[in-house]
Structure formats: structure tokens, C-alpha cells
Scaffold this active site. Sequence first.
Site, PDB file in Angstrom:
ATOM      1  N   TRP A  96     -13.649   2.533  -9.033  1.00  0.00           N
ATOM      2  CA  TRP A  96     -14.055   1.402  -9.865  1.00  0.00           C
ATOM      3  C   TRP A  96     -12.871   0.720 -10.567  1.00  0.00           C
ATOM      4  O   TRP A  96     -13.059  -0.314 -11.192  1.00  0.00           O
ATOM      5  CB  TRP A  96     -15.062   1.874 -10.932  1.00  0.00           C
ATOM      6  CG  TRP A  96     -14.635   3.138 -11.626  1.00  0.00           C
ATOM      7  CD1 TRP A  96     -15.074   4.396 -11.341  1.00  0.00           C
ATOM      8  CD2 TRP A  96     -13.665   3.274 -12.673  1.00  0.00           C
ATOM      9  NE1 TRP A  96     -14.435   5.315 -12.147  1.00  0.00           N
ATOM     10  CE2 TRP A  96     -13.570   4.650 -12.967  1.00  0.00           C
ATOM     11  CE3 TRP A  96     -12.864   2.375 -13.391  1.00  0.00           C
ATOM     12  CZ2 TRP A  96     -12.698   5.147 -13.956  1.00  0.00           C
ATOM     13  CZ3 TRP A  96     -12.005   2.865 -14.371  1.00  0.00           C
ATOM     14  CH2 TRP A  96     -11.930   4.243 -14.642  1.00  0.00           C
ATOM     15  N   ASN A  97     -11.668   1.294 -10.512  1.00  0.00           N
ATOM     16  CA  ASN A  97     -10.593   0.692 -11.333  1.00  0.00           C
ATOM     17  C   ASN A  97      -9.981  -0.556 -10.690  1.00  0.00           C
ATOM     18  O   ASN A  97      -9.496  -1.434 -11.393  1.00  0.00           O
ATOM     19  CB  ASN A  97      -9.534   1.726 -11.737  1.00  0.00           C
ATOM     20  CG  ASN A  97      -8.951   2.470 -10.570  1.00  0.00           C
ATOM     21  OD1 ASN A  97      -9.355   2.255  -9.431  1.00  0.00           O
ATOM     22  ND2 ASN A  97      -8.008   3.339 -10.839  1.00  0.00           N
ATOM     23  N   GLU A 195      -6.039   9.024  -1.194  1.00  0.00           N
ATOM     24  CA  GLU A 195      -5.244   8.548  -2.334  1.00  0.00           C
ATOM     25  C   GLU A 195      -5.897   9.142  -3.567  1.00  0.00           C
ATOM     26  O   GLU A 195      -6.903   8.632  -4.055  1.00  0.00           O
ATOM     27  CB  GLU A 195      -5.279   7.017  -2.425  1.00  0.00           C
ATOM     28  CG  GLU A 195      -4.741   6.286  -1.209  1.00  0.00           C
ATOM     29  CD  GLU A 195      -3.236   6.326  -1.118  1.00  0.00           C
ATOM     30  OE1 GLU A 195      -2.581   6.958  -1.973  1.00  0.00           O
ATOM     31  OE2 GLU A 195      -2.709   5.746  -0.154  1.00  0.00           O
ATOM     32  N   LEU A 196      -5.347  10.246  -4.063  1.00  0.00           N
ATOM     33  CA  LEU A 196      -6.036  10.999  -5.106  1.00  0.00           C
ATOM     34  C   LEU A 196      -5.323  10.846  -6.455  1.00  0.00           C
ATOM     35  O   LEU A 196      -4.528   9.938  -6.638  1.00  0.00           O
ATOM     36  CB  LEU A 196      -6.159  12.463  -4.664  1.00  0.00           C
ATOM     37  CG  LEU A 196      -6.759  12.619  -3.246  1.00  0.00           C
ATOM     38  CD1 LEU A 196      -6.818  14.079  -2.833  1.00  0.00           C
ATOM     39  CD2 LEU A 196      -8.137  11.989  -3.157  1.00  0.00           C
ATOM     40  N   CYS A 229      -4.431   5.206 -11.335  1.00  0.00           N
ATOM     41  CA  CYS A 229      -3.870   6.508 -10.943  1.00  0.00           C
ATOM     42  C   CYS A 229      -2.343   6.485 -10.977  1.00  0.00           C
ATOM     43  O   CYS A 229      -1.716   7.531 -10.820  1.00  0.00           O
ATOM     44  CB  CYS A 229      -4.391   6.920  -9.576  1.00  0.00           C
ATOM     45  SG  CYS A 229      -4.228   5.627  -8.372  1.00  0.00           S
ATOM     46  N   GLU A 326      -4.894  13.780 -16.124  1.00  0.00           N
ATOM     47  CA  GLU A 326      -4.727  12.332 -16.204  1.00  0.00           C
ATOM     48  C   GLU A 326      -5.526  11.828 -17.401  1.00  0.00           C
ATOM     49  O   GLU A 326      -6.737  12.068 -17.464  1.00  0.00           O
ATOM     50  CB  GLU A 326      -5.325  11.690 -14.955  1.00  0.00           C
ATOM     51  CG  GLU A 326      -4.339  11.337 -13.894  1.00  0.00           C
ATOM     52  CD  GLU A 326      -5.029  10.613 -12.749  1.00  0.00           C
ATOM     53  OE1 GLU A 326      -4.591   9.519 -12.420  1.00  0.00           O
ATOM     54  OE2 GLU A 326      -5.998  11.144 -12.184  1.00  0.00           O
ATOM     55  N   GLU A 403      -0.857   3.411   2.261  1.00  0.00           N
ATOM     56  CA  GLU A 403      -1.560   2.133   2.348  1.00  0.00           C
ATOM     57  C   GLU A 403      -0.582   1.017   2.046  1.00  0.00           C
ATOM     58  O   GLU A 403       0.277   1.149   1.158  1.00  0.00           O
ATOM     59  CB  GLU A 403      -2.730   2.120   1.358  1.00  0.00           C
ATOM     60  CG  GLU A 403      -3.787   3.147   1.762  1.00  0.00           C
ATOM     61  CD  GLU A 403      -5.071   3.044   0.966  1.00  0.00           C
ATOM     62  OE1 GLU A 403      -5.007   2.870  -0.260  1.00  0.00           O
ATOM     63  OE2 GLU A 403      -6.142   3.140   1.589  1.00  0.00           O
TER      64      GLU A 403
HETATM   65  P1  ADP Z   1     -13.767   8.799 -10.811  1.00  0.00           P
HETATM   66  O1  ADP Z   1     -13.868  10.082 -11.586  1.00  0.00           O
HETATM   67  O2  ADP Z   1     -12.554   8.027 -11.091  1.00  0.00           O
HETATM   68  O3  ADP Z   1     -15.021   7.973 -10.817  1.00  0.00           O
HETATM   69  P2  ADP Z   1     -14.498   9.817  -8.255  1.00  0.00           P
HETATM   70  O4  ADP Z   1     -13.639  10.563  -7.304  1.00  0.00           O
HETATM   71  O5  ADP Z   1     -15.652  10.540  -8.874  1.00  0.00           O
HETATM   72  O6  ADP Z   1     -13.506   9.245  -9.337  1.00  0.00           O
HETATM   73  O7  ADP Z   1     -15.077   8.501  -7.594  1.00  0.00           O
HETATM   74  C1  ADP Z   1     -14.405   7.746  -6.617  1.00  0.00           C
HETATM   75  C2  ADP Z   1     -15.382   7.337  -5.543  1.00  0.00           C
HETATM   76  O8  ADP Z   1     -15.925   8.537  -4.958  1.00  0.00           O
HETATM   77  C3  ADP Z   1     -16.589   6.548  -6.040  1.00  0.00           C
HETATM   78  O9  ADP Z   1     -16.956   5.591  -5.052  1.00  0.00           O
HETATM   79  C4  ADP Z   1     -17.668   7.595  -6.181  1.00  0.00           C
HETATM   80  O10 ADP Z   1     -18.971   7.072  -6.082  1.00  0.00           O
HETATM   81  C5  ADP Z   1     -17.337   8.469  -4.973  1.00  0.00           C
HETATM   82  N1  ADP Z   1     -17.862   9.834  -5.037  1.00  0.00           N
HETATM   83  C6  ADP Z   1     -18.074  10.592  -6.136  1.00  0.00           C
HETATM   84  N2  ADP Z   1     -18.587  11.783  -5.790  1.00  0.00           N
HETATM   85  C7  ADP Z   1     -18.715  11.793  -4.428  1.00  0.00           C
HETATM   86  C8  ADP Z   1     -19.161  12.732  -3.446  1.00  0.00           C
HETATM   87  N3  ADP Z   1     -19.610  13.921  -3.789  1.00  0.00           N
HETATM   88  N4  ADP Z   1     -19.125  12.366  -2.145  1.00  0.00           N
HETATM   89  C9  ADP Z   1     -18.663  11.171  -1.776  1.00  0.00           C
HETATM   90  N5  ADP Z   1     -18.223  10.240  -2.642  1.00  0.00           N
HETATM   91  C10 ADP Z   1     -18.232  10.537  -3.959  1.00  0.00           C
END
Ligand code: ADP
Length: 424
Positions: A96-97, A195-196, A229, A326, A403
Site C-alpha cells: 500500500w505504500n 522485495e521484502l 522499505c 522497521e 526491479e
Molecule cells: P504490510 O505489513 O506492509 O501491509 P504485507 O506483507 O502484510 O505488508 O502486505 C503486502 C501485500 O501482501 C499486500 O497486498 C497484502 O494484502 C498481501 N498479503 C498479506 N498477507 C498475505 C498472505 N498470507 N498471502 C498473500 N498475500 C498476502
Amino acid sequence: MNSWKHEPASRRAAILQKWHDLLVAHTEDLAGILTAEQGKPLTEARAEVAYGADYVRWFAGEALRIDGEILQAPSPDKRVIVLKQPVGLCAAITPWNFPIAMVTRKVAPALAAGCAMVVKPAPQTPFSCLAIAELALRAGLPSGLFSVVTGEASVIGPVLSTHPLVRKLSFTGSTKVGKLLIAQASGTVKKVTMELGGNAPFVVFEDADLEAAVTGLMVSKFRASGQTCICANRILVHESIRERFTNLLKHAVSELRVGPGTQESITQGPLIDRAALNKVEHLVSDAVAKGARVLLGGRPHPLGGTFYEPTILDGCTPAMELWHEEIFGPVVALYEFSTEEEAVAMANDTRVGLASYVYTSDMRRFWRVGEALEYGMVGVNTGAISNAAAPFGGIKESGYGREGSSHGIDDYLTLKYLCLGGIG
Ligand code: ADP
């Protein structure tokens, strides 16, 4: 999808270029949607539209350069040819960022390579993604090549990560979810780009231009209210310049304006949701309990909602949770060091390795420290490192794959080797 990969590269490039032009032409509309759903100030939203569109322009160019190779043959009767072919159907899960840029930098290389892409945007910010998909259709992209699925991650995620037709999964988000997706994708041996999370050190040496360092830190730390990030997370300052640096920084941070992103004078919007606010509050109170001094801010903003005050914490130590976590909020955590070796060891003391920043005017130190930092990206005397021509990505638990740049298309291609025999 099959006909898309057989289109001449020049046609794929032309559609991408047209998509780019439409994104730019609709900057005000897209920025309005982005600010409304994400909260970032309009100036940042406009900048994200330009940044996101730039990936489309970049990969329109890369579409024209997907060239194979003819290699030296092992014997006179043979010829060896290497083709690059699209990997097939791709899926992307985005955060979402950066609701536009994180989508375009996955979709554009996929389309350039001749692939189709299904995107699951973050549930907090689906509208920007839907809007740019509509513009791709208006640019002439055949329908079905860029699809958007909105809804519950726990329902959609496993379909994208396990379906045998999906040959590549690209994810930007938390390390926790990334690890889960890597495990799920292993069942069908998909290509994966991850990209974590990051934990960026921002190292200010005693020979740095301090005003430039403060300017760079403001850019790196406070973009999207600290929710990127690659935001500076641990600010390491040489003991001899700490006081001067801190005074300059206090002045700069006190100039920030918090409020609704729709007002032009605002520089800091709200945090994305209540959970984000709770996390920042927790990290600040943990640091203060362990001895950090609050120089500015340190609380939720009087505006209420999910606004948080721009904050400076001095005297931070590795015993505090925000050393490893973070922050993802507008909080500067200041640490002190005495030697270059100590600074490098502190900077590398993390399981992730995405972005890092160094301020120095010594060229020898630039090389030494630049090479020693265990990160995918190092900003030297700058706090702004992202652009479409550069390979964005991390090492260690920050993920793999790149990327942007000419490398950004590789993950959407496979190599095929043809060995021709009997030529004589
Ligand atoms: P943040 O904590 O920054 O929201 P997330 O990794 O939870 O980061 O979210 C990044 C993306 O991963 C979003 O599109 C979210 O909906 C998706 N997401 C979260 N949980 C899962 C999951 N278990 N499987 C697949 N996608 C997921």
C-alpha cells in the site's frame, strides 16, 4: 496471451509508451485517487505517478532489446543459439505504500517481455491499481493481459502462489509474508522475485557535508511519513559531529507540516492504519523505557486519527526494538559511533539488506564503506536512490531479484538453448 508474445516487440513497446503517456496526462486524477486512499501528500502522490510512469517508459525501451545470442560451437558441424522467451503467466502481490509504482515496475516488464500479469493490490489501496489498469486498456493493451483482483489476501494469495498456470510470482511486502509465499510457490517451482523489508542504516561520517546529510535524511526518512522499505531506519552519527548534526536536524524536522495530504502545504500525511500507529507508539515507548531521549515529537499528533508527530529520538542503542524492527513511521532514531569499523559493523548488524546510505567527502572511505556494506543498494551523499534505470532490490532476508534497469526484465524471461547439429 499467446498472441501477445508473438506481437512484434515494437508493438508491445508502442502500447507501453502510450500507457506511459496516459499515466502522465492523468497525473492530477491519479494523484487525487492515490492521496485519498493512501494518505500521502499530493506533491508526493504526483511524484509517484511520474516515478511509476517512468518504469513503463523504461520497459517500453527494454521490450526492443530482448536479444538472444549465438555462441561459439563446440565442433564445426554444430551451432549454438540462445533464445529469450516470456516466462508465461505472472502474478504480483503489491503493498500500500506505493500503490502505483510498485505495480508498474512489475507489470511493465512482464508486458514488455510478452507475458500476461494478474495483480493483487493491497486491500488498503486498490483504486490506484484499478485506475492505471483502465489506462492500460485505453492505451490499446488487449484485455486480459493486465488483470486486477481485489479482496482478501488470505483467499487470493494462495491461489496466485500455488496455481500451476502461474509461472512467476513477484511480491513486494513484509519479510514474513514473503517467506510464506516462497514456501507456497515452491510447490510448483515458480520463478519468484521478492522485495521484502529493510532496516536501512544512514551513516554520517565526521568528514560529511552536514547540511547535505540533513537534507538527504529528510528525503529518505520522511517520504510517505516514513512508511517505505528504503526509509532510513537507524541514523548512525560520528560522535564528533553529533551535536551540530542534531541541531540542524531539529530545525529541519520542526518545519514539517502534518495534516490531510489533500492540502497543498502539508508535507506529512497520516499513517496507513491504526495497526501502523500502534506499532510506532510501541517502538517509541520501548526506546524511551530503555533510555532514549525525545528531542521532538514522540506522540500521536493532536490532529488524532492515525497522524503521528515527526519525532527525533537521541541516545538510541542496539538494545532497543527499533534497532532490528522497521519503524515505518516518522521517527528518527539517532545512534553514535567512534570509528569507521564500528560504523560498518553496526550498519551490517541486521538480517536484512535492502537500502543503506553513507555521507562522506573522502573518496577512499566511499570505496571502503560502499564495498563493505551488506546491502543491495547504497546511497552515497544522497537520500534518493530509486529510479527506473537502477536495479532496485536487496540481499539477505530483503529478498532476491531486481526491479528496474536492464536487469528488471530478466525475471520475466527464460533462456532456451537450441543446439543445431549435422551442419557439416
Ligand atoms: P504490510 O505489513 O506492509 O501491509 P504485507 O506483507 O502484510 O505488508 O502486505 C503486502 C501485500 O501482501 C499486500 O497486498 C497484502 O494484502 C498481501 N498479503 C498479506 N498477507 C498475505 C498472505 N498470507 N498471502 C498473500 N498475500 C498476502
